[in-house]
Motif scaffolding. Structure first.
Motif, mmCIF file in Angstrom:
data_model
loop_
_atom_site.group_PDB
_atom_site.id
_atom_site.type_symbol
_atom_site.label_atom_id
_atom_site.label_comp_id
_atom_site.label_asym_id
_atom_site.label_seq_id
_atom_site.Cartn_x
_atom_site.Cartn_y
_atom_site.Cartn_z
ATOM 1 N N SER A 90 0.849 -1.273 0.050
ATOM 2 C CA SER A 90 0.068 -0.066 0.012
ATOM 3 C C SER A 90 0.885 1.254 -0.013
ATOM 4 C CB SER A 90 -0.935 0.059 1.232
ATOM 5 O OG SER A 90 -0.388 0.088 2.338
ATOM 6 N N ALA A 91 0.362 2.428 -0.165
ATOM 7 C CA ALA A 91 1.125 3.678 -0.398
ATOM 8 C C ALA A 91 0.045 4.628 -0.031
ATOM 9 C CB ALA A 91 1.710 3.820 -1.564
ATOM 10 N N THR A 92 0.570 5.557 0.974
ATOM 11 C CA THR A 92 -0.620 6.687 1.334
ATOM 12 C C THR A 92 0.104 7.897 0.455
ATOM 13 O OG1 THR A 92 -1.023 5.861 3.392
ATOM 14 C CG2 THR A 92 -1.412 8.324 3.286
ATOM 15 N N LEU A 93 -0.649 8.661 -0.166
ATOM 16 C CA LEU A 93 -0.073 9.674 -1.276
ATOM 17 C C LEU A 93 -1.042 11.019 -0.423
ATOM 18 C CD1 LEU A 93 -1.058 8.078 -4.344
ATOM 19 C CD2 LEU A 93 0.900 7.899 -3.109
ATOM 20 N N ILE A 94 -0.280 12.017 -0.476
ATOM 21 C CA ILE A 94 -0.799 13.500 -0.329
ATOM 22 C C ILE A 94 -0.943 14.192 -1.606
ATOM 23 C CG2 ILE A 94 -0.353 15.527 0.928
ATOM 24 C CD1 ILE A 94 -0.898 13.075 2.780
#
Length: 146
Positions: A90-94
């Motif tokens: 997973s990746a959390t993007l801003i």
């Protein structure tokens, strides 16, 4: 040093309500378009090759948007994307959106790299992971990379 993926686009008639202001669901379409360009142009891992050739995708696990100011027809918006967290699959993007340095919205979105047929998460490919690390704003310990 952290890189930022930047995309500019003009607000079009189809994005707006009758008052000429961006209708908020259209921002979610814009966010999706920015993320798609990030994968294709920033990582060299397009959704087409990911899905059609590999059978993978990046479904949205979580999304939160804070709206700051309205956007209007024909304004030019700048979208800046960084990676807040990079997990195994997973990746959390801003995504920050602005118009001439005035903030319009801030989005935090977590995507999951998944096998579409199995409906299960799958580790990021090594090349995509290495490229995504260039956009990482924090390390696992919460410190900004040097």
């Amino acid at each position: 040093m952290t890189q930022t993926f930047t995309l500019r686009r003009q607000v079009e008639f189809n994005h707006c309500d009758p008052a000429g202001i961006v209708f908020y669901p259209r921002y979610f379409e814009m966010i999706s378009a920015v993320v798609e360009r990030f994968f294709s142009d920033g990582l060299g891992y397009s959704w087409a090759s990911m899905g059609l050739l590999e059978g993978n995708g990046t479904p949205m696990g979580d999304i939160s948007v804070r709206f700051h100011n309205p956007s209007r027809l024909e304004e030019w918006l700048t979208f800046d994307l960084t990676v807040k967290r990079l997990g195994r699959s997973s990746a959390t993007l801003i995504v920050r959106c602005s118009c001439e340095d005035e903030p319009r919205f801030t989005c935090e979105a977590t995507l999951v790299h998944a096998n579409i047929k199995k409906g299960r998460s799958q580790s990021w490919p090594d090349t995509a992971r290495r490229r995504m690390e260039r956009y990482l704003t924090e390390t696992e310990t919460g410190k900004t990379p040097a």
